[in-house]
Design an enzyme around this catalytic site. Structure first.
Site: not given
Length: 652
Positions: A198, A304, A335
């Site tokens: 991320s 995601d 995610h």
């Protein structure tokens, strides 16, 4: 430095001769043959744990002194004692103290001297015994670092780049945050690989896009490639807040007290109009892919809805255009880190990737397929290259059916119009569930049942010509696989995984840093349809992706909506659907009005990357007949979770 070549062509470092030479310096004893795998021959318990503060050359907190970022190092003691230098695996993160890392939200812990005791995740436990150093960097403005968080801008990227420079003998560092005693990285050969999920992976993207020397590879997991596309898509707002909220969320207390000017720049530079500003240009790494020196091993969840798959498509295409060596894994998850959906294979593959890229071992990973794609929960397929050869953008056209809003999708141009009214209370799950029924909030177009499998691979786009009744309008375009399947439940809290209580261990442990982590398993759901790809836009951006304008009610506008990259096989017996609608609830914010939009079907089309192109589509739909509309709604996953104040890590 010569431009890097495509995936199948690798640096001379990977030759057998070079690997044998490297082994002389990197193995406990002189090797007589080229090694293929680093072994856990060094003591993790006796590893050197130290902290340094690297000078970034910036003064974002405006205290009259250069900002320094904290760098926590864990490295094997034996190579340094023998005068041998080792490569570095580095994770630069804003989360080490505020929020934690990984599925168990681990934070750094320290001893009385300020040296790291517990480092989140398994990287140090696994790789330090194998002859790597692990470096955990607190981004500027977080944890023990000076400066301010600027959400992907100069401060974020250059504070991490400064560490790569220091590791390669080009930067300055100190043994304390405010002292004058210098620290030198004499223990490393400078070869660095950055990794992270991320925001952490985003920083790896950004640092690689500077072209910094010494950064040999990056492993971005669920990472952002352009920050505009985290907050907007073609003018449509994806969240109800901007980067200033995110900066405040991760800033240290000290940074919050000093960084008001940076916060205001984030507010002023990211207007909620969705217009492109210089702030977004600074945070667009795609434009700088030509500067790359590093290879890329990219991992992303195709479902995601935090860092969405648009980031993958535009990044992958830019890397390919510039000849960057690359590899990719695409899962069915949301995610989620690959450690939590394919653990054993992930650790093994990552190990071999770093051995090849940082140690120069000829272990064959360069000759393996470029892409691994999850077709069903825990069932994976490979592609030699990605997208596969023979993939062609194929124009599919919507046409009217026998009922309003329930049309067909094929190769022939349609005629007439379809009309829908924006309903911000409905989402893609509502539209797909009612694809075969007339509803006022969407227009749906469906193929005949397929007689052969049909594979989509890459990024799609949908060109829409629409006439609004109001001065503002948002559009959503969605591709859906209609047919029964068992998929990962990416809409659930775990986004496709369930965390168990049993633990497995991946590396060596100490009393303060365990290598044992909770196991996970796939969380699945039986569905009647699967959303394959999505895209959104503000119709006011019809003339430019960079700037919107008010619409004239009653006037027709044409806009091309970018859809997220994907790789999906629509099986024989299923149907492929295109849905065009307004606000996709909880995935974009609604406009200030609730317009009715009329689609001109003769000027509306989808460009879909099909393996085999138009010929494959024609074969897959030949001989079948249109299915009778379903009387009852189809079953799917629950609606996407609310997106208020989502952060690029996993959670809200």
């Amino acid at each position: 430095m010569p431009k890097r070549m495509r995936f199948m062509i690798w640096r001379p470092l990977a030759t057998v001769a070079a690997a044998a030479l490297m082994a002389t310096f990197l193995s406990p004893a002189t090797a007589h043959a080229a090694p293929r795998e680093s072994k856990p021959v060094y003591s993790y318990d006796n590893a050197i744990r130290e902290a340094v503060w690297v000078d970034t050359g910036l003064d974002d907190d405006r205290d009259g002194k250069n900002d320094r970022v904290a760098v926590d190092v864990v490295r094997p003691r034996e190579p340094a004692a023998q005068g041998r230098r080792i490569p570095v695996i580095m994770d630069a993160s804003p989360y080490y103290s505020c929020c934690g890392r990984g599925n168990e939200s681990q934070k750094k812990t320290y001893d009385a001297d300020g040296d790291v005791v517990g480092m989140p995740l398994f990287y140090d436990n696994y790789f330090v015994p194998r002859g790597y150093a692990f470096v955990g960097v607190d981004l500027a403005g977080t944890n023990r670092s000076d400066g301010c968080v600027d959400v992907g801008g100069r401060s974020d990227v250059l504070s991490a780049k400064a560490v790569v420079d220091w590791l390669n003998g080009r930067g300055k560092a100190y043994t304390t945050r405010t002292g004058t005693t210098k620290a030198k990285a004499t223990w490393t050969n400078g070869r660095t690989g950055m990794i992270g999920k991320s925001w952490d992976g985003t920083i790896a993207n950004g640092v690689a896009a500077t072209g910094v020397e010494g950064l040999r590879t990056i492993v971005p997991i669920s990472a952002i490639s352009s920050w505009y596309d985290y907050y907007f898509q073609q003018g449509a707002p994806l969240y109800d807040s901007g980067p200033e909220w995110l900066s405040d969320y991760v800033n240290s207390p000290d940074a919050r007290a000093k960084c008001g000017a940076v916060q205001q720049k984030l507010v002023d530079g990211a207007p909620r109009t969705g217009d492109w500003t210089p702030l977004w240009t600074e945070r667009d790494y795609v434009k700088d892919a030509r500067k790359f020196r590093a290879s890329v091993f990219l991992i992303h969840g195709m479902q995601d809805l935090n860092v969405r798959m648009k980031h993958v498509g535009q990044w992958w295409d830019a890397l390919a255009k510039n000849g960057v060596e690359r590899k990719i894994w695409l899962s069915q998850t949301g995610h989620v880190d690959p450690f939590d959906f394919r653990r054993a294979e992930w650790v093994d593959t990552l190990h071999r990737w770093f051995d090849h890229e940082l140690l120069g071992y000829d272990n064959g990973i360069d000759r393996e397929p470029m892409a691994d794609i999850e077709r069903h929960p825990d069932q994976w397929a490979t592609s030699k290259v990605w997208p596969p050869r023979g993939t062609d953008p194929t124009t599919l056209r919507p046409a009217k059916g026998t009922e309003a809003g329930v049309g067909t999708l094929g190769l022939r141009k349609g005629k007439g119009t379809e009309t829908f009214t924006d309903d911000p209370q409905h989402s893609e799950t509502d539209w797909a569930a009612n694809i075969d029924r007339t509803t006022p909030d969407k227009a749906g177009f469906v193929t005949k049942p397929l007689t052969r499998d049909l594979r989509l691979s890459g990024s799609s786009e949908v060109t829409v010509t629409a006439t609004p009744t109001t001065s503002t309008a948002h559009l959503s375009a969605v591709l859906v696989d209609l047919g029964p399947d068992t998929i990962r439940d990416y809409a659930a809290r775990g986004e496709g995984i369930t965390t168990l209580t049993d633990r497995t261990c991946w590396g060596a442990s100490t009393p303060g840093d365990s290598a044992c982590f909770k196991e996970t398993q796939a969380k699945t759901a039986d569905v009647d349809y699967t959303v394959v790809s999505r895209g959104w836009a503000d119709l006011g951006n019809h003339a430019s992706d960079l700037e919107g304008a008010p619409l004239t009610p009653g006037k027709a506008y044409t806009i091309t909506v970018d859809l997220a990259a994907t790789d999906h096989v629509v099986p024989a017996g299923h149907r492929l659907a295109l849905i065009v609608a307004g606000t996709d609830k909880d995935l974009i914010d609604p406009p200030s009005t609730k317009p009715t939009l009329t689609l001109d079907l003769s000027r509306t089309k989808a460009r879909v990357p099909l393996v085999g192109g138009a010929h494959a589509f024609a074969r897959a739909t030949a001989g079948s007949v249109l299915a009778a509309p379903e009387a009852a709604p189809l079953d799917g996953l629950s609606a996407p979770r609310t997106t208020t104040h989502r952060i690029p890590e996993g959670g809200q």
